[in-house]
Enzyme design. Structure first.
Site, mmCIF file in Angstrom:
data_model
loop_
_atom_site.group_PDB
_atom_site.id
_atom_site.type_symbol
_atom_site.label_atom_id
_atom_site.label_comp_id
_atom_site.label_asym_id
_atom_site.label_seq_id
_atom_site.Cartn_x
_atom_site.Cartn_y
_atom_site.Cartn_z
ATOM 1 N N ASP A 1 9.390 2.916 -1.278
ATOM 2 C CA ASP A 1 8.417 3.561 -0.390
ATOM 3 C C ASP A 1 8.819 3.221 1.050
ATOM 4 O OD1 ASP A 1 4.780 3.499 0.015
ATOM 5 O OD2 ASP A 1 6.405 4.312 1.242
ATOM 6 N N LYS B 1 5.538 9.399 8.234
ATOM 7 C CA LYS B 1 5.444 8.873 9.595
ATOM 8 C C LYS B 1 6.537 9.391 10.540
ATOM 9 C CE LYS B 1 3.012 4.831 7.863
ATOM 10 N NZ LYS B 1 1.614 4.908 8.319
ATOM 11 N N TYR C 1 0.862 -1.182 0.000
ATOM 12 C CA TYR C 1 0.000 0.000 0.000
ATOM 13 C C TYR C 1 0.895 1.228 0.000
ATOM 14 C CZ TYR C 1 -3.307 3.548 1.770
ATOM 15 O OH TYR C 1 -4.063 4.687 1.937
HETATM 16 P P1 KE4 Z 1 -0.374 8.481 4.401
HETATM 17 O O1 KE4 Z 1 -0.921 9.205 3.186
HETATM 18 O O2 KE4 Z 1 -1.443 7.687 5.126
HETATM 19 O O3 KE4 Z 1 0.411 9.412 5.327
HETATM 20 O O4 KE4 Z 1 0.732 7.443 3.903
HETATM 21 C C1 KE4 Z 1 0.358 6.476 2.950
HETATM 22 C C2 KE4 Z 1 1.337 5.320 3.049
HETATM 23 C C3 KE4 Z 1 2.323 5.210 2.084
HETATM 24 N N1 KE4 Z 1 3.226 4.196 2.115
HETATM 25 C C4 KE4 Z 1 3.200 3.262 3.105
HETATM 26 C C5 KE4 Z 1 4.220 2.176 3.105
HETATM 27 C C6 KE4 Z 1 2.215 3.339 4.134
HETATM 28 O O5 KE4 Z 1 2.197 2.409 5.113
HETATM 29 C C7 KE4 Z 1 1.264 4.382 4.107
HETATM 30 C C8 KE4 Z 1 0.173 4.520 5.155
HETATM 31 N N2 KE4 Z 1 0.068 3.444 6.072
HETATM 32 C C9 KE4 Z 1 -1.237 3.179 6.652
HETATM 33 C C10 KE4 Z 1 -1.126 2.010 7.629
HETATM 34 N N3 KE4 Z 1 -0.071 1.114 7.365
HETATM 35 C C11 KE4 Z 1 -1.785 4.391 7.325
HETATM 36 C C12 KE4 Z 1 -2.963 4.109 8.244
HETATM 37 C C13 KE4 Z 1 -4.230 4.683 7.708
HETATM 38 O O6 KE4 Z 1 -4.485 4.527 6.477
HETATM 39 O O7 KE4 Z 1 -4.989 5.256 8.510
#
Ligand code: KE4
Length: 424
Positions: free
Chosen positions: A236, A264, A141
């Protein structure tokens, strides 16, 4: 119950009562809790219940909740203003730290989320190469950008199908979705489409199908194939950046991508994303280059200060061995508890990120991860919550340790988990 009252109120004014779907606890068959306070390794919900926290804001809080130095720096900065709309010196401070810590990054652009980072990285790769095709892996993701919110097509055709309504299939079919850790499939995709592939984007350690480590040859082949075909390799590292080492997965594995996406931990809990790489690549980004990307709140001073204090702590203390040891203690303890009850499970762990899969395993890709008993995971999640242990509300996510988790936090968590598992 305040949590229930808050949820009813939230449902009135926000879709699903949340600002991100996973927080609705649908995957674990529970009503969501609302968190109001965090300190070190603990969080408290609106009803005053205390939890030992292994969510850590999806990994962002590697120093635990409300670390003194970070909070103090943000409070002081806030007195001077919350946002300026022109560049602030703290943007240079954080950019210098990223350049110093992340091996492949010579220049970096800050954005406000991981999604913005990966979206911009893909646009940059397409702009530089003049090509359209993107390769991603099933179970990874990268945020909710149209070209990356794409599911694997039918077995044979690797061209993607829209992962959600609202994404035109014309866009989805420009993304090839391959099985994670399948080097042969990757070779084949390059044999057939190499000259049209703009980039390959990968979680160098997968976190979003649960933790799945890369096979040794998988990332190496990816680096060779992209170089050979003039495609760009995007790591990523939104989860793994500053998590697995101060230089992330690319330092751990000694593989340099062309573009790195971060998030993060980079913001220490405040909204920050970034994409970066060597000069010749990043100089193509506007206004130096012609590939456009922008953001009103990008480089927000409070977020820059929060991120800088966090990265300085990680650069100077390098708490990675200690984090790894504590996570190994937790993983082993959980495994012993489940084995005593004869519950089939497998635990994947890399550094201080881990996942307990309710399947025999091994879990090496999304197909094998999906064999997990998600109903049992839901019961496990609810039982732990009831005993004061908070883990991510989905089988396909990672648990995270922080430097605020002391030995006795781990031991106390294991006691609570043992109590909870008795009820399963
Ligand atoms: P954000 O747009 O949510 O800040 O980041 C997207 C993203 C991109 N790449 C990786 C590897 C990620 O894990 C994420 C976001 N992770 C999820 C949970 N693993 C965020 C939690 C949520 O969607 O509320």
């Amino acid at each position: 119950m305040k949590n229930e009252k808050l949820y009813r109120e939230a449902l009135e004014v926000m879709p699903g009562g949340v600002n991100s779907p996973v927080r609705a606890f649908k995957a674990v068959g529970a009503k969501p809790i609302f968190l109001v306070k965090g300190r070190h390794s603990r969080v408290w919900d609106a009803d005053g219940n205390e939890y030992i926290d292994f969510l850590a804001s999806w990994g962002a809080l590697i120093l635990g909740h409300a670390p003194k130095k970070v909070v103090k720096a943000v409070q002081e900065e806030a007195q001077k203003g919350l946002s300026f709309g022109l560049t602030n010196p703290h943007e240079i401070t954080l950019a210098r730290l990223v350049v110093e810590m992340v091996p492949s990054v010579e220049k970096v652009r800050f954005v406000n989320s991981g999604t913005e980072a990966t979206m911009s990285a893909v646009r940059l790769a397409r702009g530089i190469t003049g090509r359209k095709l993107v390769v991603k892996f099933d179970g990874c993701y990268h945020g909710h950008y149209d070209s990356l919110l794409v599911s694997a097509g039918s077995g044979v055709a690797t061209f993607g199908i829209p992962g959600t309504p609202g994404i035109p299939e014309e866009i989805a079919k420009l993304t090839l979705v391959l099985p994670y850790n399948d080097t042969q499939a990757l070779r084949k995709a390059f044999e057939e489409h190499g000259k049209d592939i703009a980039c390959v984007i990968v979680e160098p350690v997968a976190g979003n199908m649960g933790v799945v480590p890369p096979k040794k040859e998988f990332l190496r082949a990816m680096r060779e194939l992209t170089r050979e075909h003039g495609s760009l390799l995007i790591f990523d590292e939104v989860i793994t950046g500053f998590r697995l080492s101060k230089g992330g997965a690319q330092e751990l594995f000694g593989i340099e991508p062309d573009i790195t996406c971060l998030g993060k931990i980079l913001g220490g809990g405040l909204p920050v994303g970034a994409y970066g790489g060597r000069r010749e690549i990043m100089e193509r980004v506007a206004p130096e280059g012609e590939i456009y990307q922008a953001g009103t709140l990008s480089g927000n001073p409070l977020a820059m200060v929060s991120g800088s204090e966090t990265l300085k702590e990680l650069r100077d203390k390098e708490p990675y061995d200690e984090l790894e040891k504590k996570t190994e203690t937790l993983a082993k303890g959980v495994s012993d508890i489940l084995s005593e009850k004869g519950i089939p499970h497998t635990i994947n762990r890399v550094g201080s990120m881990m996942t307990v899969f309710f399947t025999e395993g091994p879990v090496v890709d999304f197909e094998s991860a999906k064999r997990s008993d998600t109903e049992l995971f839901g019961r496990f999640f609810r039982a732990l919550l009831g005993k004061g242990v908070l883990i991510p509300p989905s089988q396909f996510e990672a648990w995270f340790l922080t430097t605020a988790h002391e030995e006795d936090d781990i031991n106390q968590a294991l006691e609570r988990i043992r109590e909870a598992v008795k009820e399963l």
